[in-house]
Scaffold this motif. Structure first.
Motif, PDB file in Angstrom:
ATOM      1  N   SER A 128       0.981  -1.295   0.039  1.00  0.00           N
ATOM      2  CA  SER A 128       0.011  -0.049  -0.012  1.00  0.00           C
ATOM      3  C   SER A 128       0.882   1.142   0.053  1.00  0.00           C
ATOM      4  O   SER A 128       2.016   1.266   0.691  1.00  0.00           O
ATOM      5  N   GLU A 161     -11.065  -5.197   3.358  1.00  0.00           N
ATOM      6  CA  GLU A 161     -11.488  -6.286   2.547  1.00  0.00           C
ATOM      7  C   GLU A 161     -10.325  -6.814   1.791  1.00  0.00           C
ATOM      8  O   GLU A 161      -9.352  -5.920   1.183  1.00  0.00           O
ATOM      9  N   GLN A 163      -6.913  -5.352 -11.658  1.00  0.00           N
ATOM     10  CA  GLN A 163      -7.936  -5.809 -10.724  1.00  0.00           C
ATOM     11  C   GLN A 163      -7.995  -5.544  -9.491  1.00  0.00           C
ATOM     12  O   GLN A 163      -6.686  -5.296  -8.929  1.00  0.00           O
ATOM     13  N   VAL A 164      -8.796  -5.084  -8.952  1.00  0.00           N
ATOM     14  CA  VAL A 164      -8.986  -4.798  -7.384  1.00  0.00           C
ATOM     15  C   VAL A 164      -8.447  -5.905  -6.328  1.00  0.00           C
ATOM     16  O   VAL A 164      -9.352  -6.910  -6.476  1.00  0.00           O
ATOM     17  N   ARG A 204      -8.880  -3.501  -0.280  1.00  0.00           N
ATOM     18  CA  ARG A 204      -9.377  -2.317   0.216  1.00  0.00           C
ATOM     19  C   ARG A 204      -8.935  -1.954   1.544  1.00  0.00           C
ATOM     20  O   ARG A 204      -9.222  -3.020   2.442  1.00  0.00           O
ATOM     21  N   ASP A 236     -11.703   3.370   4.609  1.00  0.00           N
ATOM     22  CA  ASP A 236     -11.456   4.881   4.061  1.00  0.00           C
ATOM     23  C   ASP A 236     -12.239   5.874   5.063  1.00  0.00           C
ATOM     24  O   ASP A 236     -12.601   7.097   4.670  1.00  0.00           O
ATOM     25  N   GLN A 241      -7.828   7.254  -3.063  1.00  0.00           N
ATOM     26  CA  GLN A 241      -7.468   6.448  -4.131  1.00  0.00           C
ATOM     27  C   GLN A 241      -6.556   5.331  -3.834  1.00  0.00           C
ATOM     28  O   GLN A 241      -6.861   4.205  -4.504  1.00  0.00           O
ATOM     29  N   HIS A 242      -5.740   5.431  -3.185  1.00  0.00           N
ATOM     30  CA  HIS A 242      -4.811   4.623  -2.763  1.00  0.00           C
ATOM     31  C   HIS A 242      -5.297   3.411  -1.667  1.00  0.00           C
ATOM     32  O   HIS A 242      -4.755   2.575  -1.336  1.00  0.00           O
ATOM     33  N   THR A 243      -6.728   3.864  -1.276  1.00  0.00           N
ATOM     34  CA  THR A 243      -7.364   3.002  -0.263  1.00  0.00           C
ATOM     35  C   THR A 243      -7.841   1.600  -1.270  1.00  0.00           C
ATOM     36  O   THR A 243      -8.073   0.332  -0.701  1.00  0.00           O
ATOM     37  N   THR A 244      -7.819   1.740  -2.647  1.00  0.00           N
ATOM     38  CA  THR A 244      -8.248   0.518  -3.394  1.00  0.00           C
ATOM     39  C   THR A 244      -6.766   0.248  -4.089  1.00  0.00           C
ATOM     40  O   THR A 244      -6.147   1.093  -4.823  1.00  0.00           O
ATOM     41  N   VAL A 246      -4.750  -2.288  -6.717  1.00  0.00           N
ATOM     42  CA  VAL A 246      -4.795  -3.266  -7.601  1.00  0.00           C
ATOM     43  C   VAL A 246      -3.814  -3.927  -8.256  1.00  0.00           C
ATOM     44  O   VAL A 246      -2.459  -3.563  -7.751  1.00  0.00           O
TER      45      VAL A 246
END
Length: 384
Positions: free
Chosen positions: A65, A73, A86-87, A90, A93, A169-172, A174
């Motif tokens: 991260s 998640e 692809q995610v 998470r 947030d 944005q960085h909480t998701t 990929v």
């Protein structure tokens, strides 16, 4: 020739049986003794260097991260195929959303202050130019300064909003490549350290492109000169019995180092890449690796068991019916179970397997010395 045969030969000599060693080009075989023999044949031959290696992906990435936070998640598990973009994970947030709300409020406040200072500066500038009022230079300068500060405050507030939006944005998180999840380092609820924070960043997942795997082997210094980049390899994983994966050597180490188990042995690291389109191989697997250093499509072959080396020479015992003879040969490639013969034998000849003992060699050397000296004597008790 075993020790029992030698003793039997000695008894027969004393009894007047008189076995003769090296008579002409051959001598009688011991009566009643069963010998294992093999026929000299032609066929393909590979010279290989065999080592044990460990598999790892050619390309992999440790998913981390950018920001610190709490994992909310995890959308994939170990063994899950993933695609670029692809995610995977998470982060929570909620705190950042509150920070974003507060930052946007500050932007509105800064804009209101900026508008107020702009109007104040415009009014004072107009009064100064029209001459309808007495405006001190210091007062006009202060109005300009107040406006400039308001602009800076508004820009700072907008920058704070942008920073929080980027953090959101960085909480998701990929994937950056197509591959397979091969390791997982966190669980939901874990607090992770981001790469932009102080301290070592937390590895969330490891994603690897398993369609191409790398195998690392340590080659001893005796075999090292035989190995070169581009040579084909065959890899047989211990866990996948009966399966063979093919590839080639891609890198040969230039610096030797002491073997981990035997400090007197110097080894060089060799890397090979292996195709695995079905994704059967796994990182960390142990495998037998055959590096094919040379190949011959058609060679004259004898079993390794028939070729014995002594004093720099290679010799075999050729079987001629009931007689046997020692023959010097010149060898070429050496496979796992067979040796190429360049001179001294021909296809169809029969050679003895496992016939030479140390006593045999001693007798052979003495006989050769006698021949060179022109002696007609023969060594009794050494029988082929």
């Amino acid at each position: 020739m075993n020790r029992t045969l030698l003793l039997s030969g000695a008894v027969l000599v004393l009894a007047g049986g008189g076995w003769m060693a090296f008579r002409g080009k051959g001598t009688p075989a011991p009566g009643g003794a069963e010998s294992r023999t093999a026929e000299v044949r032609t066929g393909p031959l590979r010279q290989t260097v065999r080592e044990i290696g460990q598999l790892q992906p050619v390309q992999w990435v440790d998913v981390k991260s950018e920001i610190s936070g709490r994992v909310s998640e995890i959308l994939v598990g170990v063994g899950t195929p993933v695609t670029s973009g692809q995610v995977l994970v998470r982060l929570d947030d909620r705190i950042l959303l509150k920070q974003l709300e507060q930052a946007r409020i500050k932007v509105e406040q800064a804009r209101l202050t900026e508008d107020k200072q702009r109007r104040n500066l415009a009014r004072r500038t107009q009064l100064s130019e029209d001459g309808r009022g007495v405006i001190a230079a210091e007062e006009l300068d202060q109005a300009r300064t107040d406006y400039d500060l308001a602009v800076v405050s508004r820009r700072d507030a907008e920058s704070a909003v942008q920073t929080v939006e980027e953090q959101l944005q960085h909480t998701t998180i990929v994937s950056v490549l197509d591959g397979l999840v091969i390791e997982r380092g966190v669980n939901p609820g874990d607090v992770v350290i981001g790469s932009a924070s102080a301290g070592a960043p937390t590895t969330l997942l490891r994603v690897a492109d398993v369609a191409r795997m790398r195998v690392l082997v340590e080659v001893n210094e005796v075999d090292y000169p035989k190995v070169a980049a581009g040579q084909p390899v065959e890899v047989r994983p211990v866990a996948l019995v009966g399966q063979v994966f093919r590839g080639e050597v891609v890198a040969v180490g230039l610096s030797g180092h002491a073997d981990a188990k035997n400090k007197n042995l110097i080894t060089y690291q060799v890397q090979a890449e292996v195709e695995d389109p079905r994704g059967s191989l796994r990182s960390g697997m142990t495998a037998t690796v055959d590096i094919i250093t040379r190949e011959r499509a058609e060679a004259l072959l004898i079993p390794r068991e028939a070729a014995l080396r002594q004093d720099g020479a290679v010799r075999v015992i050729r079987v001629l019916g009931a007689r046997e003879e020692a023959v010097d040969i010149r060898t070429g490639l050496e496979g796992e179970t067979e040796v190429e013969v360049l001179e001294g034998l021909q296809a169809g000849d029969r050679v003895k397997l496992g016939a030479w003992t140390e006593a045999d060699w001693e007798g052979f050397r003495k006989d050769q010395t006698d021949r060179r000296a022109g002696s007609k004597s023969r060594r009794r008790g050494h029988i082929f």
